[in-house]
Design an enzyme around this catalytic site. Structure first.
Site, PDB file in Angstrom:
ATOM      1  N   ASP A  71     -77.814  24.185  82.115  1.00 52.13           N
ATOM      2  CA  ASP A  71     -76.808  23.788  81.126  1.00 52.13           C
ATOM      3  C   ASP A  71     -75.954  24.978  80.694  1.00 52.13           C
ATOM      4  OD1 ASP A  71     -79.195  24.760  79.759  1.00 52.13           O
ATOM      5  OD2 ASP A  71     -78.298  24.064  77.890  1.00 52.13           O
ATOM      6  N   GLU A 135     -81.276  24.382  77.505  1.00 53.27           N
ATOM      7  CA  GLU A 135     -81.634  25.683  76.938  1.00 53.27           C
ATOM      8  C   GLU A 135     -80.641  26.093  75.861  1.00 53.27           C
ATOM      9  OE1 GLU A 135     -81.573  30.061  76.416  1.00 53.27           O
ATOM     10  OE2 GLU A 135     -79.955  28.773  77.119  1.00 53.27           O
TER      11      GLU A 135
END
Length: 183
Positions: A71, A135
């Site tokens: 991400d 994350e």
């Protein structure tokens, strides 16, 4: 540049399908490299966690875990001089959201495995690779799910690597120890 093209922005990637498409691409790449890989069954819907094992010759030894996250934070397009999700190569450098944090490391793992396979390398220890979502927004549906999974409980880890930065100065890399809370 393929990895950069997945718009895996934490807040919306599960809604627009980017996490799913990215995970499928990673799985395809790992399987091409003859690495046992799968999507973790405990993964949250549309937030797949890819786990992979490069088997070693002495599987009873503690293995090494290489983690990365797929991400990225949102990209404000007007602040970019190139499209943020195209993976533009200019003057020998690639530009795009995630080229430093942290899609670069995800791709480095794939390239390293490819080079190791080509050279005939066979590890002594199992090498584990994990590609997690979320994350950038705390890891609740990524790292937390991974740590609670049966796969994670079943593997024997002696050392884990997480995060990292590409070096634009040389072929060197920095190692940070204890930067964040330990697992």
């Amino acid at each position: 540049s393929t990895m950069i093209q997945f718009e895996t922005v934490s807040a919306v990637a599960c809604e627009n399908g980017s996490y799913d498409r990215c995970a499928e691409w990673i799985l395809k790449e790992l399987k091409t490299l003859q690495v046992d890989a799968k999507i973790l069954p405990e993964s949250v819907t549309h937030k797949p966690i890819v786990v992979a094992t490069f088997l070693g010759s002495e599987m009873e030894l503690p293995g090494i875990l290489f983690n990365c996250h797929v991400d990225v934070v949102p990209a404000i397009e007007e602040s970019w001089t190139v499209p943020a999700f195209e993976g533009v190569v200019k003057d020998g450098n690639m530009y795009g959201r995630g080229t430093q944090d942290m899609k670069c490391v995800c791709v480095q793992y794939l390239v390293a495995i490819k080079k190791l396979r080509r050279s005939g390398f066979f590890p002594k220890r199992n090498l584990f690779f994990t590609f997690v979502p979320d994350e950038e927004i705390g890891g609740g549906d990524g790292m937390n799910v991974l740590l609670g999974s049966q796969w994670f409980k079943d593997i024997n880890i002696g050392l884990a690597f997480d995060e990292g930065l590409a070096s634009v100065e040389s072929d060197s890399y920095s190692v940070f120890y204890g930067e964040r809370l330990p697992w």
